[in-house]
Design a protein around this motif. Structure first.
Motif, short mmCIF file in Angstrom:
data_model
loop_
_atom_site.label_atom_id
_atom_site.label_comp_id
_atom_site.label_asym_id
_atom_site.label_seq_id
_atom_site.Cartn_x
_atom_site.Cartn_y
_atom_site.Cartn_z
N ILE A 90 0.75 -1.26 -0.35
CA ILE A 90 -0.17 -0.44 0.00
C ILE A 90 1.24 1.09 0.12
O ILE A 90 1.04 2.80 -0.92
CB ILE A 90 -1.22 -0.12 1.15
CG1 ILE A 90 -2.33 -1.42 1.28
CG2 ILE A 90 -1.35 0.97 1.50
CD1 ILE A 90 -2.61 -1.31 -0.15
N LYS A 91 1.78 1.45 1.13
CA LYS A 91 2.50 2.50 0.70
C LYS A 91 3.94 2.07 1.15
O LYS A 91 4.06 1.41 2.71
CB LYS A 91 1.89 3.66 2.29
CG LYS A 91 3.10 5.00 1.79
CD LYS A 91 2.03 5.49 2.86
CE LYS A 91 3.22 7.19 3.48
NZ LYS A 91 2.44 7.56 4.07
N SER A 94 6.17 2.73 5.02
CA SER A 94 5.09 2.70 6.13
C SER A 94 5.45 1.70 7.00
O SER A 94 5.66 -0.17 6.60
CB SER A 94 3.43 2.23 5.69
OG SER A 94 2.45 2.11 6.89
N ASP A 199 -11.36 1.29 6.31
CA ASP A 199 -10.82 2.37 7.33
C ASP A 199 -9.29 2.76 7.55
O ASP A 199 -8.64 3.90 7.48
CB ASP A 199 -11.39 3.37 8.12
CG ASP A 199 -11.63 2.67 8.77
OD1 ASP A 199 -11.55 1.46 9.23
OD2 ASP A 199 -11.98 3.21 9.96
N GLU A 200 -8.35 1.62 7.12
CA GLU A 200 -6.94 1.38 7.83
C GLU A 200 -6.21 2.02 5.57
O GLU A 200 -6.58 2.76 5.46
CB GLU A 200 -7.22 0.07 7.78
CG GLU A 200 -6.06 0.09 9.08
CD GLU A 200 -5.72 -1.22 9.70
OE1 GLU A 200 -4.83 -1.40 10.55
OE2 GLU A 200 -5.99 -2.25 9.35
N HIS A 201 -5.44 0.96 6.15
CA HIS A 201 -4.63 1.19 4.95
C HIS A 201 -5.47 1.56 3.77
O HIS A 201 -4.53 2.05 2.77
CB HIS A 201 -3.91 0.74 5.54
CG HIS A 201 -2.69 -0.13 6.82
ND1 HIS A 201 -1.72 0.56 7.43
CD2 HIS A 201 -2.52 -1.20 7.95
CE1 HIS A 201 -1.62 0.24 8.56
NE2 HIS A 201 -2.02 -0.97 8.56
N SER A 203 -7.81 2.08 2.32
CA SER A 203 -8.30 3.56 2.06
C SER A 203 -6.96 4.41 1.62
O SER A 203 -7.40 5.84 1.18
CB SER A 203 -8.74 4.39 3.46
OG SER A 203 -7.79 4.74 4.87
N LYS A 204 -5.22 4.73 2.28
CA LYS A 204 -4.86 5.29 1.32
C LYS A 204 -4.50 4.95 -0.23
O LYS A 204 -3.95 5.55 -1.29
CB LYS A 204 -3.06 5.12 2.06
CG LYS A 204 -3.11 5.71 3.57
CD LYS A 204 -1.87 4.75 4.06
CE LYS A 204 -1.54 5.77 5.40
NZ LYS A 204 -2.34 4.81 6.26
N VAL A 205 -4.95 3.77 -0.82
CA VAL A 205 -4.94 3.52 -2.13
C VAL A 205 -6.69 4.67 -2.99
O VAL A 205 -7.78 4.43 -2.60
CB VAL A 205 -5.31 2.25 -2.93
CG1 VAL A 205 -5.45 1.89 -4.08
CG2 VAL A 205 -4.18 1.40 -1.80
N ASP A 206 -5.95 4.82 -3.44
CA ASP A 206 -6.34 6.50 -4.66
C ASP A 206 -8.07 5.24 -5.69
O ASP A 206 -7.28 5.20 -6.21
CB ASP A 206 -5.85 6.88 -5.85
CG ASP A 206 -6.89 8.70 -6.00
OD1 ASP A 206 -7.34 8.59 -5.88
OD2 ASP A 206 -6.20 8.74 -6.69
N ARG A 215 -7.94 -1.76 -4.53
CA ARG A 215 -8.50 -1.69 -3.81
C ARG A 215 -9.98 -2.28 -3.50
O ARG A 215 -10.42 -2.47 -2.54
CB ARG A 215 -8.19 0.05 -3.81
CG ARG A 215 -9.59 -0.01 -2.59
CD ARG A 215 -9.61 2.05 -2.43
NE ARG A 215 -10.36 2.81 -1.07
CZ ARG A 215 -10.54 4.12 -0.43
NH1 ARG A 215 -9.97 4.89 -0.84
NH2 ARG A 215 -11.01 4.20 0.66
#
Length: 229
Positions: A90-91, A94, A199-201, A203-206, A215
């Protein structure tokens, strides 16, 4: 539905005294009138198994809690919650760059069934070779420990960890394989739920970028989305 135990290798914030943990666990559940708890472990089912065995041992429960609270604790429904890290990244950078997918099984599913017919049927990426297929060992404790030992030889940062933690920290599985294993075992049908903290990791994906499918698909598979606390 998401409570870890001292047996959670990647999330043990409770120390090593399992009886002290269990006393607090049941007392707090009784105080808050909680009827159902999802007992959670990464990749394993040890904490759930041990807590359920303690709960079924009347004399041990009475020694731990007293007669009145022991009777109340015996009525609390414990469900096995297996937390799995997916292979989607995801990031970068992180501390928790992976999506966590939870599989909660019904209380009538034997822990040995979950271990042998679900967890040990999953595979995680371990090593690669330009002249061979990637190594994907089965998700078992001996295999995770072997991976951990190899990682500790290869990378200094991992050497302060146990073999199991080093191997487990890097293990990721495919949500596609999770689905295939669950669907392929008749005794798991309609006896499990897939849970995703949307709403965790993830949610960082657009939604509007190239990660849309990354996602969308886990979201489509999930039965419900608990809040992240």
């Amino acid at each position: 539905m998401h409570v870890h135990t001292p047996r959670s290798v990647l999330n043990n914030g409770f120390g090593d005294d399992f009886d002290a943990y269990a006393r607090t666990f049941f007392q707090r559940a009784i105080e808050r009138e909680i009827a159902v708890v999802g007992v959670t472990d990464y990749f394993l089912i040890r904490g759930y198994r041990e807590l359920r065995e303690l709960q079924a041992d009347e004399s041990r429960l009475v020694d731990l809690l007293g007669k009145e609270q022991a009777a109340q604790a015996a009525e609390i429904l414990l469900l096995p919650n297996i937390e799995l890290r997916l292979n989607e990244l995801i990031k970068v950078g992180s501390p928790e760059p992976r999506v966590a997918l939870h599989v909660i099984f019904g209380e009538d599913v034997d822990p040995a069934e979950i271990e042998n017919n679900f967890l040990h049927q999953l595979h995680y990426l371990s090593e690669a070779d330009p002249d061979d297929l990637d190594e994907r060992p089965a998700l078992t404790v001996p295999n995770l420990e072997a991976s951990g030992r190899r990682l500790k030889e290869q990378h200094e940062r991992f050497r302060g960890q146990t073999d199991l933690k080093a191997g487990m920290e890097q293990a990721v599985v495919s949500h596609d394989e999770i689905t295939k294993v669950l669907r392929g075992k008749r005794h798991f049908r309609k006896r499990h739920l897939l849970i995703l903290a949307a709403d965790e990791h993830l949610s960082k994906v657009d939604w509007d970028g190239p990660g849309h499918i990354t996602r969308k698909v886990p979201v489509q598979k999930a039965c419900f989305f608990p809040p992240t606390l």
